[in-house]
Design an enzyme around this catalytic site. Sequence first.
Site, PDB file in Angstrom:
ATOM      1  N   GLU A 187       0.749  -1.155   0.179  1.00  0.00           N
ATOM      2  CA  GLU A 187       0.372   0.205  -0.097  1.00  0.00           C
ATOM      3  C   GLU A 187       0.561   1.630   0.271  1.00  0.00           C
ATOM      4  OE1 GLU A 187      -3.059  -0.110   2.670  1.00  0.00           O
ATOM      5  OE2 GLU A 187      -3.711  -1.766   2.133  1.00  0.00           O
ATOM      6  N   GLU A 378      -5.544  -8.570   1.220  1.00  0.00           N
ATOM      7  CA  GLU A 378      -5.818  -8.130   2.182  1.00  0.00           C
ATOM      8  C   GLU A 378      -6.817  -7.707   2.530  1.00  0.00           C
ATOM      9  OE1 GLU A 378      -3.828  -4.703   4.454  1.00  0.00           O
ATOM     10  OE2 GLU A 378      -1.472  -5.645   4.541  1.00  0.00           O
TER      11      GLU A 378
HETATM   12  C1  FCB Z   1      -4.121  -1.938   5.815  1.00  0.00           C
HETATM   13  C2  FCB Z   1      -2.657  -2.498   6.038  1.00  0.00           C
HETATM   14  C3  FCB Z   1      -2.416  -3.502   7.302  1.00  0.00           C
HETATM   15  C4  FCB Z   1      -2.901  -3.128   8.540  1.00  0.00           C
HETATM   16  C5  FCB Z   1      -4.569  -3.015   7.625  1.00  0.00           C
HETATM   17  C6  FCB Z   1      -5.554  -2.722   8.573  1.00  0.00           C
HETATM   18  O1  FCB Z   1      -3.779  -0.791   5.105  1.00  0.00           O
HETATM   19  O2  FCB Z   1      -1.506  -2.815   5.316  1.00  0.00           O
HETATM   20  O3  FCB Z   1      -1.372  -3.596   7.836  1.00  0.00           O
HETATM   21  O4  FCB Z   1      -2.688  -2.302   9.734  1.00  0.00           O
HETATM   22  O5  FCB Z   1      -4.462  -2.128   7.003  1.00  0.00           O
END
Ligand code: FCB
Length: 484
Positions: A187, A378
């Site tokens: 990210e 994620e």
């Molecule tokens: C994302 C991050 C991860 C975690 C989630 C909740 O932005 O990549 O490390 O903190 O959020």
Amino acid sequence: MNSPLTDPLPAAFYPASTPADLNRADFGADFRWGAAAAAYQTEGAWKTHGKGRSIWDDFTDRNGRISRNEDGRIACDFYHRYETDLDLAKAMGMSAFRFSASWARVLPNGTGTANRHGIDFYDRLVDACLERGLEPWLTVYHWDLPSALQARGGWTNRRVVSWLSEYAQVLAHHLGDRVQHWLVLNEPMVFVGAGHMLGLHAPGRRSLGAFLAAAHHAALAQAEGGRTLRALLPASARIGTTFSCSQLTPRNPGNARDEAATRRTDALLNRFFVEPALGLGYPLAELPVVAWLLQRYHKSGDDQLLKFDFDFWGIQNYTREVVRSAPWLPPHWAALVPAKQRGVPTSDMGWEVYPESIYHMLKQYAAYPNAPQLVITESGAAFPDELRRGRVPDAARRAYLQAAIGQVRRAQLEGVNVGGYFAWALTDNFEWAQGYAPRFGLIHVDYETQQRTIKDSGLWYREFLGGTAPVAGRVESLLKRGGE
Ligand code: FCB
């Protein structure tokens, strides 16, 4: 296998558009199922065996930056407990595990001499994944820049591109014979924006100039990291990177100013790092101020250097955002309307519970000509948990997980090439500026005792994945406790 929930939850948890039946097999035999973690958030062992300091060690030392002044010095003690956590992942039926390497554990000074013990740890971790039939998915950079490099300007120094490349070479050299899936950056918009413009994350800067310098260097490093890995790794290796993204909706649909603000926000939050990689350049037509300021850092020939044909993109989505025009807020003259003001159901992060966002983002990224395969690297939600007699009845997280997976299936049914789903996170962990309060794990961590308990959401995931693998005695007891 969409088992009904007993606890009543707001309708947002059950989008009507979610396919009624979810079966692992429908997603295809090659579809990867896993969960994710990141070094600083889980490993602890912050100065064990020669690890150097990172900007997160420094940032958490600065009073008042983190809720309750918490830090990642111990975290989930994953450095010592990784075998148990991998046993649990395996027992839950996962086929892959995503984690990051700590740059300062591998190269304590950021460049130069490698730390044998640090490399040994990732060697053991990769072997432990493979022994359990879990594919290791390795993120090269998940936000913990070595402090030694921050002292030289960190992401605002263009040399970070070659520093990252050197670090990627070390990882490729030691782990490339066993790790098939690589993710260059986690990210970039978040670590660049929250770290350099909003001051919320390490290194805690609040400067538009620092933000744009860091953004350009991160975009260059993303591509250069990809080239470095491709040059060193076997042809079978798959190289990706990840993007944060949110579905965006104008506060007043039809209002020209909010609509335009939404387009500018989309350029900044969803398009900024993917389009240069595709050879489209930055989305500057929507961001004229950024275009003007960026000239300072953009050298001739950079358009070429920004390009890299990734084998997959990691899509990371947690919510949607509602956007309004804000003519005083540079660089995109727009603001996000907080979910709490909108009266919608929210998670413990204050984010709107909106699982359909994942479907819309898959569609948006898949619409690029030449888009590679997409992988959800994620997806998850933080809700307050209660450990009651060995059980964590987290109905809200379970419903969110089901709905999110359903929305991935919805996109897949419409032809999107999506190849995997990684829940964030395998275990509860250190949630950056928010410390330990928000819990995202499928596995509960008692930070006093480091006891692990699979939450009901994790048990649902296990049932969905058909986790029937034989497990070691101590894991059997952890599973039982969770299931009683
Ligand atoms: C994302 C991050 C991860 C975690 C989630 C909740 O932005 O990549 O490390 O903190 O959020």
